[in-house]
Scaffold this motif. Structure first.
Motif, PDB file in Angstrom:
ATOM      1  N   ALA A  34      23.261   0.234 -21.139  1.00 36.57           N
ATOM      2  CA  ALA A  34      23.680  -1.068 -21.657  1.00 36.57           C
ATOM      3  C   ALA A  34      23.678  -2.132 -20.567  1.00 36.57           C
ATOM      4  CB  ALA A  34      25.069  -0.957 -22.280  1.00 36.57           C
ATOM      5  N   ASP A  37      20.317  -4.239 -19.041  1.00 40.54           N
ATOM      6  CA  ASP A  37      19.726  -5.435 -19.624  1.00 40.54           C
ATOM      7  C   ASP A  37      19.868  -6.582 -18.609  1.00 40.54           C
ATOM      8  OD1 ASP A  37      19.612  -8.017 -21.123  1.00 40.54           O
ATOM      9  OD2 ASP A  37      19.393  -6.690 -22.857  1.00 40.54           O
ATOM     10  N   ARG A  39      20.193  -9.595 -18.840  1.00 32.43           N
ATOM     11  CA  ARG A  39      21.167 -10.620 -19.221  1.00 32.43           C
ATOM     12  C   ARG A  39      22.576 -10.264 -18.761  1.00 32.43           C
ATOM     13  NH1 ARG A  39      19.299 -10.860 -25.411  1.00 32.43           N
ATOM     14  NH2 ARG A  39      18.899  -8.665 -24.867  1.00 32.43           N
ATOM     15  N   ASP A  79      33.211   1.037 -29.806  1.00 33.69           N
ATOM     16  CA  ASP A  79      33.345   0.689 -31.214  1.00 33.69           C
ATOM     17  C   ASP A  79      34.340   1.641 -31.872  1.00 33.69           C
ATOM     18  OD1 ASP A  79      32.160   1.454 -34.149  1.00 33.69           O
ATOM     19  OD2 ASP A  79      31.940  -0.691 -33.716  1.00 33.69           O
ATOM     20  N   LEU A  86      30.067  -0.141 -26.046  1.00 35.67           N
ATOM     21  CA  LEU A  86      29.557  -1.489 -26.261  1.00 35.67           C
ATOM     22  C   LEU A  86      29.524  -2.316 -24.988  1.00 35.67           C
ATOM     23  CD1 LEU A  86      31.515  -2.443 -29.525  1.00 35.67           C
ATOM     24  CD2 LEU A  86      29.378  -1.154 -29.310  1.00 35.67           C
ATOM     25  N   ALA A 111      27.224  -5.547 -24.298  1.00 35.27           N
ATOM     26  CA  ALA A 111      25.773  -5.482 -24.435  1.00 35.27           C
ATOM     27  C   ALA A 111      25.304  -6.645 -25.304  1.00 35.27           C
ATOM     28  CB  ALA A 111      25.362  -4.147 -25.052  1.00 35.27           C
ATOM     29  N   PRO A 112      24.187  -7.290 -24.939  1.00 36.88           N
ATOM     30  CA  PRO A 112      23.728  -8.473 -25.681  1.00 36.88           C
ATOM     31  C   PRO A 112      23.570  -8.266 -27.183  1.00 36.88           C
ATOM     32  CG  PRO A 112      22.557  -8.302 -23.603  1.00 36.88           C
ATOM     33  CD  PRO A 112      23.372  -7.040 -23.730  1.00 36.88           C
ATOM     34  N   SER A 113      23.297  -7.041 -27.612  1.00 40.02           N
ATOM     35  CA  SER A 113      23.164  -6.797 -29.057  1.00 40.02           C
ATOM     36  C   SER A 113      24.480  -6.997 -29.797  1.00 40.02           C
ATOM     37  CB  SER A 113      22.646  -5.377 -29.305  1.00 40.02           C
ATOM     38  OG  SER A 113      23.503  -4.408 -28.714  1.00 40.02           O
ATOM     39  N   HIS A 114      25.580  -7.122 -29.052  1.00 36.01           N
ATOM     40  CA  HIS A 114      26.892  -7.315 -29.676  1.00 36.01           C
ATOM     41  C   HIS A 114      27.463  -8.704 -29.385  1.00 36.01           C
ATOM     42  CE1 HIS A 114      26.882  -3.095 -30.725  1.00 36.01           C
ATOM     43  NE2 HIS A 114      26.601  -2.798 -29.472  1.00 36.01           N
ATOM     44  N   TRP A 115      26.627  -9.611 -28.912  1.00 39.63           N
ATOM     45  CA  TRP A 115      27.060 -10.982 -28.680  1.00 39.63           C
ATOM     46  C   TRP A 115      27.096 -11.752 -30.002  1.00 39.63           C
ATOM     47  CZ3 TRP A 115      23.754 -12.776 -23.835  1.00 39.63           C
ATOM     48  CH2 TRP A 115      24.129 -12.008 -22.720  1.00 39.63           C
ATOM     49  N   ASN A 117      29.481 -12.210 -32.353  1.00 40.76           N
ATOM     50  CA  ASN A 117      30.217 -11.787 -33.551  1.00 40.76           C
ATOM     51  C   ASN A 117      31.726 -11.691 -33.324  1.00 40.76           C
ATOM     52  OD1 ASN A 117      30.291  -9.554 -31.947  1.00 40.76           O
ATOM     53  ND2 ASN A 117      29.096  -8.228 -33.307  1.00 40.76           N
TER      54      ASN A 117
END
Length: 202
Positions: A34, A37, A39, A79, A86, A111-115, A117
């Motif tokens: 994670a 990345d 970012r 999670d 995460l 992780a950017p996939s969880h930005w 929200n």
């Protein structure tokens, strides 16, 4: 009366969607994947890109010492529903400031996939409340890159107030980036939580 700090095995911070617990060696690969990345490296100066699992294992091996000393709490963010990693969070760089009590620096990454929200605000709020309620912190500090507007909004929503902007370089890369610094003291947190409780009751 001396305050008893939580033992390593007792540290579990739960929010609506998240569980935060101490970093363990078993988390190394998921953490490294994670964190690799680019970012993440852009916003977290101490995390290299890519992030080696061996480095995370070394951090995990050292984590219990900081928790036992009550000076550094290295945590992973998981999670609640699926128990997947995460991101990570930290309450560290503890300093004792006399009558003001123990001060910690709050930090986190997802992780950017969880930005995008609301998880960052949920994480920061849960970590903030745990620091004041369980660690009996006298105050918290936090910082983010001046260009990181999303983290600035999270810290402001969590109740932190702006202190100043400073140049910061932990990686040895020049030019040093500008960092926005924030703070929250215990009376401010108490006022925020009291207002929240009153709003809920009404």
């Amino acid at each position: 009366m001396t305050h008893v700090l939580p033992a390593l095995s007792d540290i579990v911070i739960k929010t609506e969607r998240l569980v935060m617990r101490p970093l363990a060696v078993a988390d190394a690969q998921a953490f490294a994947t994670a964190a690799s990345d680019p970012r993440i490296g852009d916003v977290m100066d101490h995390i290299p890109t890519p992030c080696p699992a061996e480095l995370v294992s070394a951090w995990a091996a050292d984590a219990p010492d900081g928790i036992t000393a009550g000076t550094d709490y290295s945590l992973v963010i998981t999670d609640k529903a699926q128990n997947t990693l995460l991101g990570a969070a930290n309450l560290g760089r503890m300093v004792a400031l006399g009558v003001s009590g123990r001060q910690f620096e709050l930090s986190y990454w997802l992780a950017p996939s969880h930005w995008g929200n609301g998880l960052a605000t949920e994480c920061a709020t849960g970590l903030r409340d745990w620091a004041f309620e369980t660690l009996k912190a006298g105050g918290l500090r936090a910082a983010c890159a001046m260009t990181n507007k999303a983290s600035t909004r999270v810290l402001e929503k969590t109740g932190f107030h702006f202190i100043n902007t400073t140049a910061f370089d932990a990686s040895g890369k020049l030019p040093a980036r500008l960092r926005t610094n924030f703070r929250m003291d215990k009376p401010r947190w108490e006022a925020l939580t009291q207002h929240s409780h009153l709003s809920t009751a009404s």
